[in-house]
Design a protein around this motif. Structure first.
Motif, short mmCIF file in Angstrom:
data_model
loop_
_atom_site.label_atom_id
_atom_site.label_comp_id
_atom_site.label_asym_id
_atom_site.label_seq_id
_atom_site.Cartn_x
_atom_site.Cartn_y
_atom_site.Cartn_z
N LEU A 61 0.85 -1.19 0.00
CA LEU A 61 0.00 0.00 0.00
C LEU A 61 0.88 1.24 0.00
O LEU A 61 1.76 1.39 0.86
N TYR A 62 0.66 2.13 -0.98
CA TYR A 62 1.38 3.40 -1.06
C TYR A 62 0.39 4.52 -0.76
O TYR A 62 -0.71 4.57 -1.32
N VAL A 63 0.78 5.44 0.13
CA VAL A 63 -0.07 6.56 0.53
C VAL A 63 0.72 7.85 0.42
O VAL A 63 1.83 7.96 0.94
N SER A 64 0.15 8.84 -0.28
CA SER A 64 0.81 10.15 -0.38
C SER A 64 0.40 11.02 0.79
O SER A 64 -0.78 11.14 1.11
N ASN A 96 5.00 15.85 2.70
CA ASN A 96 5.90 15.77 1.56
C ASN A 96 6.58 14.40 1.46
O ASN A 96 7.77 14.28 1.18
N THR A 97 5.80 13.36 1.70
CA THR A 97 6.31 12.00 1.59
C THR A 97 5.27 11.08 0.97
O THR A 97 4.08 11.40 0.94
N VAL A 98 5.75 9.94 0.48
CA VAL A 98 4.90 8.83 0.13
C VAL A 98 5.27 7.69 1.06
O VAL A 98 6.43 7.27 1.11
N ALA A 99 4.30 7.22 1.85
CA ALA A 99 4.54 6.16 2.82
C ALA A 99 4.18 4.81 2.22
O ALA A 99 3.18 4.68 1.51
N ILE A 100 5.00 3.80 2.53
CA ILE A 100 4.81 2.45 2.00
C ILE A 100 4.48 1.52 3.17
O ILE A 100 5.22 1.48 4.16
N TYR A 101 3.40 0.76 3.02
CA TYR A 101 2.97 -0.18 4.06
C TYR A 101 2.96 -1.59 3.48
O TYR A 101 2.44 -1.82 2.39
N VAL A 157 8.90 13.37 -1.51
CA VAL A 157 8.33 13.97 -2.71
C VAL A 157 7.63 15.26 -2.30
O VAL A 157 6.87 15.27 -1.33
N ASP A 158 7.87 16.32 -3.04
CA ASP A 158 7.28 17.61 -2.69
C ASP A 158 5.81 17.67 -3.10
O ASP A 158 5.47 17.52 -4.27
N GLY A 159 4.92 17.87 -2.12
CA GLY A 159 3.50 18.10 -2.39
C GLY A 159 2.80 17.00 -3.14
O GLY A 159 2.07 17.27 -4.10
N PHE A 209 3.72 6.91 -10.58
CA PHE A 209 3.41 8.26 -11.05
C PHE A 209 2.84 9.05 -9.86
O PHE A 209 1.88 8.61 -9.23
N VAL A 210 3.45 10.19 -9.58
CA VAL A 210 3.03 11.03 -8.45
C VAL A 210 2.55 12.37 -8.98
O VAL A 210 3.29 13.07 -9.68
N MET A 211 1.31 12.73 -8.63
CA MET A 211 0.77 14.04 -9.00
C MET A 211 1.25 15.06 -7.96
O MET A 211 0.82 15.01 -6.80
#
Length: 633
Positions: free
Chosen positions: A42-45, A50-55, A71-73, A86-88
């Motif tokens: 599970l990836y959560v922005s 300013n991070t993407v957390a991985i579970y 990751v910024d914003g 892909f990160v928006m």
């Protein structure tokens, strides 16, 4: 989507369809809930962190991130079929694309450029063809990008009719697009094909307040996360198909919902809600619900650790995640093509050879072995030889140092003479290649400057180039064309070695769309295998304690400015000057006094299966670009 994931989705879809047909409208569960999904990360922005957390699964109330990515914003997240993330990026109004494996501070291999009119990307989704759909709240639009994705990609279409501050987008299996319009309080459904003139075919308004996220399960049920316009915590409403303008939610889940931002459904039908949580702290909650759903549903799991304003959710299939980009790229390519590594299938290997008397063309017949000797030698002492290329009929185009293109008709013999000699606009050639239509691309160098001249068939003594490409080329050394007609050029400019990629159509105004610098050191040749992977021969990289290290490096598509090699081959290499492939994706390297044959799969431990020395006299370490090779397949 790989086969393992496809089986999981199909089996989950079948189970969910049966389950929903029995229980969707029930207020109490009549069958045991399914277990939590196995294996899917599970990836959560975290927009506020300013991070993407991985579970990592299995998920529980005590789950904490196994890793975080800076990751910024970040807002929306999406994985393509190859597992690229892909990160928006709402702050910078761009979309960053990351290859695996991901570290804590990754560098995107490509960033889709900022769009005008204040795009503010909120979420992204892919259709079955790999097209990317981005909901932009600032420009009230959904923009559509087609692969391959690069730093200069522009939308192929932008839908704006019927869109007002979209915060979520998703596509169903038939390619229909669902957009959550927060400002108009509806979900608009668009039917393909899409264009700037597209208008929604269906608009659902009933039971909605401020929709902020949408998701679909395998049975076609529509899930809408919405805020409460009256100051409540919001809810998730579920609409059953067929979906029409008069549709009402069949189920509304409110328990455990606290200012939702996004939704996701895993392959077993579990519902994940990214809750912004307390409006002051923004710590957030990932609430996980298991079907069957009803108005009494409560989260079975509440993840709170590592969250700070969660805005996007995405799942990474473990079978995709387990594929390493660092090994066995050749094996992966062959599997996709339904092939197995086999014997060399080159009919003839042509090597341009420098000897004491001048330069010759040495032709080695298949099968190639270490004991192979040239079957045909064509002497070309006048001027000398710099480059060669084969057209689809097997005719050999040889580029002389006296600025002449000599065409030898197949089959070649020791007494062969050119049937055509082209002299127009050819200068110190350092690369040549044909595209699938038979057009000839010639890389010329005049001092430090370079250009690519494009000739269209039929060829004759007076042929002239139709296009000359000059922008972005400096000290160019090596050229290749892929199946889509993209042009690759290697540059050995001092302090700025790179591979640049041009996209068609070509003109005098053409400029590189992608520049790859990572892992490129004094490049001498380029080649592409059947899967479109890029191979770069590097004459040498200075490594402390080891001196000059020669390599052939492999890069995977899609290519971007941040692309880095997946494999680096060094065994057996001393002075690689060119690379080529046969029809079985065996790799050939012109290497100083010898020519080397490598068979897939390719890894960092790959060593040559044959080393051809007989008749090749070029001293090891020669760096004048005089050793080139081509393969007649």
């Amino acid at each position: 989507m790989n086969e393992t994931m496809a089986r999981a989705v199909r089996s989950g879809a079948l189970f969910l369809c049966i389950l929903l047909s029995l229980t969707a409208c029930s207020t109490t569960p009549k069958v045991p809930p399914p277990p939590a999904v196995d294996g899917f990360q599970l990836y959560v922005s975290n927009a506020d962190g300013n991070t993407v957390a991985i579970y990592d699964p299995p998920f529980s109330d005590s789950s904490a991130p196994s890793g975080t990515i800076s990751v910024d914003g970040p807002h929306g997240l999406a994985f393509d079929a190859s597992g690229n993330l892909f990160v928006m990026k709402n702050n910078s109004r761009t979309e960053a694309i990351y290859h695996r494996p991901l570290d804590s501070s990754p560098v995107p291999f490509a960033t889709l450029p900022y769009e005008q009119n204040g795009s503010l990307p909120e979420s992204g989704a892919f259709d079955s063809r790999g097209n990317l759909y981005i909901a932009n709240s600032g420009s009230d639009s959904v923009t559509i990008y087609r692969p391959p994705f690069t730093n200069t990609s522009l939308p192929n279409a932008a839908i704006s009719n019927g869109i007002a501050e979209p915060l979520g987008a998703v596509l169903d299996a038939r390619g229909n697009l669902y957009v959550a319009n927060s400002n108009d309080g509806n979900v608009a459904i668009y039917h393909p094909p899409f264009s700037r003139l597209s208008s929604p075919g269906v608009v659902i308004r009933k039971g909605m307040h401020i929709p902020v996220g949408v998701a679909l399960d395998a049975a076609g049920n529509l899930y809408v996360a919405q805020l409460d316009g009256n100051g409540g915590n919001g809810n998730v409403s579920i609409y059953h198909p067929p979906l029409r303008a008069r549709s009402l939610p069949s189920v509304t889940i409110a328990r455990g919902i606290e200012r939702p931002n996004a939704l996701a459904i895993d392959p077993k039908g579990n519902l994940y809600v990214a809750n912004g949580g307390d409006v002051l702290t923004g710590k957030g909650i990932i609430a996980i619900y298991r079907p069957p759903f009803s108005g009494a549903s409560s989260p079975r799991v509440r993840i709170t650790t590592g969250l700070n304003g969660p805005h996007g959710i995405a799942f990474l299939d473990p079978t995709v995640r387990a594929v390493s980009r660092a090994v066995n790229r050749g094996s992966s390519c062959l599997r996709r093509l339904g092939r197995r590594p086999g014997a060399a299938s080159a009919k003839v290997l042509y090597v341009i050879n420098k000897n004491d008397d001048g330069r010759t063309i040495e032709a080695f017949e298949s099968p190639l072995r270490t004991s192979s000797s040239a079957g045909v030698t064509i002497s070309r002492r006048r001027g000398g030889l710099a480059e060669a290329a084969l057209d689809s009929s097997g005719d050999l185009f040889v580029f002389d140092d006296d600025d002449t293109v000599s065409v030898f008709d197949a089959p070649l013999k020791g007494a062969s003479t050119p049937s055509i000699s082209i002299k127009n606009v050819v200068h110190n050639v350092s690369g040549a290649a044909f595209d699938s239509a038979g057009n000839l691309y010639v890389l010329n160098r005049i001092g430090d400057n370079s250009y690519v001249a494009i000739y269209h068939p039929p060829f004759g003594n007076s042929s002239l180039p139709s296009v000359k490409i000059t922008k972005g080329l400096d000290h160019a050394q090596g050229v290749a064309i892929d199946a889509r007609g993209n042009l690759y050029v290697a540059s050995d400019a001092p302090g700025d070695t790179s591979v640049v990629i041009f996209h068609p159509p070509f003109s005098r105004a053409s400029a590189p769309s992608v520049t790859i610098t990572s892992g490129v050191y004094d490049p001498t040749g380029l080649a592409l295998d059947s899967c479109g992977d890029l191979y770069v021969s590097n004459f040498g990289e200075e490594v402390p304690g080891f001196g000059n290290v020669a390599t052939v490096k492999i890069y995977e598509p899609p290519f971007g400015n941040g692309s880095s090699e997946s494999v680096a081959i060094a065994n057996g290499l001393s002075a690689p000057m060119d690379v080529a492939f046969d029809s079985a994706d065996n790799l050939y390297v012109a290497n100083g006094r010898n020519a080397l044959l490598y068979r897939p799969p390719f890894t960092s431990a790959s060593a040559p299966s044959a080393t051809i020395r007989n008749g090749l006299n070029v001293p090891a370490g020669t760096a004048d670009g005089s050793v080139r090779l081509v393969v007649r397949k």
